[in-house]
Scaffold this motif. Structure first.
Motif, PDB file in Angstrom:
ATOM      1  N   LEU A 346       0.842  -1.196   0.000  1.00 20.02           N
ATOM      2  CA  LEU A 346       0.000   0.000   0.000  1.00 20.02           C
ATOM      3  C   LEU A 346       0.875   1.242   0.000  1.00 20.02           C
ATOM      4  CD1 LEU A 346      -2.689   1.569   0.408  1.00 20.02           C
ATOM      5  CD2 LEU A 346      -2.405   1.205   2.874  1.00 20.02           C
ATOM      6  N   ARG A 347       0.596   2.174  -0.922  1.00 18.84           N
ATOM      7  CA  ARG A 347       1.327   3.433  -0.991  1.00 18.84           C
ATOM      8  C   ARG A 347       0.332   4.593  -1.021  1.00 18.84           C
ATOM      9  NH1 ARG A 347       5.186   2.293   1.182  1.00 18.84           N
ATOM     10  NH2 ARG A 347       6.518   3.949   0.349  1.00 18.84           N
ATOM     11  N   TRP A 348       0.745   5.712  -0.407  1.00 20.35           N
ATOM     12  CA  TRP A 348      -0.031   6.949  -0.448  1.00 20.35           C
ATOM     13  C   TRP A 348       0.819   8.013  -1.135  1.00 20.35           C
ATOM     14  CZ3 TRP A 348      -5.002   7.315   1.513  1.00 20.35           C
ATOM     15  CH2 TRP A 348      -5.428   6.263   2.326  1.00 20.35           C
ATOM     16  N   LEU A 370      -3.734  13.229  -0.316  1.00 19.99           N
ATOM     17  CA  LEU A 370      -2.987  12.008  -0.614  1.00 19.99           C
ATOM     18  C   LEU A 370      -3.919  10.972  -1.229  1.00 19.99           C
ATOM     19  CD1 LEU A 370      -0.720  11.600   2.547  1.00 19.99           C
ATOM     20  CD2 LEU A 370      -0.027  12.318   0.258  1.00 19.99           C
ATOM     21  N   LEU A 371      -3.440  10.316  -2.283  1.00 17.92           N
ATOM     22  CA  LEU A 371      -4.216   9.285  -2.965  1.00 17.92           C
ATOM     23  C   LEU A 371      -3.711   7.909  -2.553  1.00 17.92           C
ATOM     24  CD1 LEU A 371      -4.150  11.010  -6.454  1.00 17.92           C
ATOM     25  CD2 LEU A 371      -6.098  10.919  -4.898  1.00 17.92           C
ATOM     26  N   ARG A 372      -4.599   6.938  -2.578  1.00 15.86           N
ATOM     27  CA  ARG A 372      -4.295   5.582  -2.116  1.00 15.86           C
ATOM     28  C   ARG A 372      -4.039   4.676  -3.321  1.00 15.86           C
ATOM     29  NH1 ARG A 372      -6.202   2.607   2.633  1.00 15.86           N
ATOM     30  NH2 ARG A 372      -6.278   0.374   2.208  1.00 15.86           N
ATOM     31  N   GLU A 374      -3.050   0.698  -4.133  1.00 17.75           N
ATOM     32  CA  GLU A 374      -2.861  -0.637  -3.574  1.00 17.75           C
ATOM     33  C   GLU A 374      -3.211  -1.680  -4.628  1.00 17.75           C
ATOM     34  OE1 GLU A 374      -5.516  -1.458  -0.333  1.00 17.75           O
ATOM     35  OE2 GLU A 374      -7.103  -0.234  -1.181  1.00 17.75           O
ATOM     36  N   THR A 377      -6.476  -1.614  -7.555  1.00 19.64           N
ATOM     37  CA  THR A 377      -7.300  -0.480  -7.155  1.00 19.64           C
ATOM     38  C   THR A 377      -7.572   0.411  -8.361  1.00 19.64           C
ATOM     39  OG1 THR A 377      -6.370  -0.466  -4.936  1.00 19.64           O
ATOM     40  CG2 THR A 377      -7.445   1.543  -5.662  1.00 19.64           C
ATOM     41  N   THR A 379      -8.598   4.022  -9.584  1.00 19.56           N
ATOM     42  CA  THR A 379      -8.565   5.391  -9.074  1.00 19.56           C
ATOM     43  C   THR A 379      -8.946   6.354 -10.187  1.00 19.56           C
ATOM     44  OG1 THR A 379      -6.744   4.810  -7.582  1.00 19.56           O
ATOM     45  CG2 THR A 379      -7.128   7.162  -7.979  1.00 19.56           C
ATOM     46  N   THR A 401       5.445   9.749  -3.276  1.00 15.18           N
ATOM     47  CA  THR A 401       4.981   9.237  -1.983  1.00 15.18           C
ATOM     48  C   THR A 401       5.666   9.917  -0.802  1.00 15.18           C
ATOM     49  OG1 THR A 401       6.650   7.488  -1.948  1.00 15.18           O
ATOM     50  CG2 THR A 401       4.551   6.984  -3.020  1.00 15.18           C
TER      51      THR A 401
END
Length: 453
Positions: A346-348, A370-372, A374, A377, A379, A401
């Motif tokens: 998981l990165r933000w 901040l966007l997620r 993973e 996903t 987006t 990030t």
């Protein structure tokens, strides 16, 4: 009677009627700070402009408007109503708005000059005069009606405090005038006002409002059939952020409403508003369609609302949002960006996108939150660019990030798709199955979305 040749010779040495228009022009009242310190009492003048006298106002008789040869009761009439004038100087935009309105259609353009009344250091005094000034203008419009002008042909354009003044006129006339446009309606003294005490949708058959300074001199909330919120309706790009900028710090955001409207009248801005419940939802890419207005496009700020008016009246109060650049022509070019990621951890982060065409490029920073990212996903992003590059040859992408220590994690993009919002005729751009590292820019050539690598 003098022969024409002799009359022309005399006019070379002394002004003759019709030869020196400036002799008979009626100009907006020009006051100074001394008047504001002493205070001014209300006095209303109505200055007429038409396509025949765009640069030379003619003051109308309040009781006999049709007595002036340039006033045509059969034409539509737009009233321009200024707001609070703390220095007493004439508004810098009068000449611009008169010329631009005249380009829309053949109409009577009447500038309501209530500078004597609006020019007071005590803002409260100017606020109290708005009711009396509205009563004055209401009487004038009633005489116009008696002389044959339908109320539906009247458009009031109110700036700041003038927006509420226009609302009072509309309320006096039972909401039967055709239209009111409010440019950043004044906030101070109106924040807790009831609809009867400020501009509201019942004041005219159609009310459109533009907000640019809701956190200071403008009024929060929705007050028309459609409310446009530029950059969220508060802080405007390019305006000073500290008091050290002087006067501009106080007035820049508030005045931006006038400049955006002038640009829209000039048809160089094409500022489309997207219906949404909030600016944050708009920036998140959740409100990038205008299904309710099809076959028309999204509502556009400006003069002609005929493509959207019936829909807006049916929908009730509608709030729309758009973003701008810092300078003319203010327009941003928007893309809906759909990404499908597949990464182990998981990165933000925030996203930076560049569009390249030859040596030219334009960048969008999607950093409002901040966007997620993973595993598997989807987006959706709204990318807004300051320039319109029609032939995009390369796209650069970076997911930042903020990770400055430790290993750089890889992020796999199964698909990224770019959909142009303002130019639906342009093809969609895609790319499939890419590996990128966080904080590192990757460049790629966009492909048609019906193809695969």
């Amino acid at each position: 009677m003098l022969p024409h040749r002799l009359l022309g010779l005399l006019c070379l040495f002394m002004p003759c009627k019709g030869e020196d228009e400036s002799e008979s022009c009626d100009n907006f009242t020009d006051l100074n700070l001394s008047h504001c310190f002493m205070g001014t009492s209300l006095y209303v003048r109505l200055l007429l402009y038409t396509r025949s006298n765009l640069d030379c106002g003619r003051e109308l008789n309040h009781h006999h408007p049709s007595s002036h040869p340039l006033f045509n009761i059969s034409r539509p009439t737009a009233f321009v109503i200024h707001g609070y004038r703390p220095t007493g100087a004439p508004p810098i935009w009068i000449n611009h708005i008169v010329h631009l309105l005249a380009e829309q259609e053949d109409m009577n353009i009447i500038v309501m000059d209530w500078n004597k009344g609006a020019a007071n250091l005590n803002y409260f005094t100017a606020v109290t005069y708005t009711r009396e000034a509205a009563h004055n203008l209401t009487g004038f419009i009633m005489i116009m009606k008696e002389e044959g002008a339908p109320l539906s042909s009247i458009h009031l354009i109110g700036i700041s405090l003038g927006a509420h003044l226009a609302g009072f006129v509309g309320a006096n006339l039972k909401g039967k005038i055709g239209r009111i446009t409010g440019l950043d309606p004044a906030g101070p003294m109106f924040t807790s006002a009831t609809p009867e005490e400020r501009l509201d949708p019942s004041d005219a058959m159609f009310v459109d409002v533009l907000h640019t300074d809701m956190n200071s001199f403008g009024l929060k909330g929705a007050h028309g059939h459609i409310d446009f919120y530029a950059n969220g309706g508060a802080d405007q790009p390019g305006c000073p952020k500290t008091i050290f900028a002087g006067k501009s710090y106080f007035v820049c955001d508030h005045q931006r409403s006038v400049f955006l409207y002038l640009c829209a009248l000039n048809r160089t801005c094409s500022l489309s508003g997207y219906p949404c419940s909030s600016y944050s939802d708009f920036l998140d890419g959740r409100c990038l369609q205008c299904e309710a207005f099809k076959p028309a496009s999204c509502p556009m700020l400006g003069y002609d609302f005929s493509p959207w008016r019936d829909t807006l009246l049916r929908l009730g109060q509608t709030t729309v949002f758009f973003s701008t650049t810092t300078t003319l022509p203010y327009r941003k070019l928007g893309y809906r960006v759909d990404m499908v990621t597949w990464n182990q951890y998981l990165r933000w982060g925030v996203v930076y996108i560049r569009l390249h065409s030859g040596r030219n490029f334009t960048e969008a920073r999607i950093d409002h939150k901040l966007l997620r990212f993973e595993q598997y996903t989807s987006t959706r992003l709204l990318a807004q660019f300051d320039e319109d590059l029609q032939n995009v040859q390369k796209i650069s992408l970076r997911i930042n990030t903020g990770n400055v220590i430790g290993p750089r994690y890889k992020i796999r993009l199964l698909r990224i798709r770019f959909t142009p919002l303002e130019h639906p005729e342009r093809p969609l751009m895609c790319r499939f199955d890419m590996i990128m590292e966080e904080n590192m820019e990757v460049a790629f050539r966009p492909l048609p979305c019906n193809s695969r690598l």
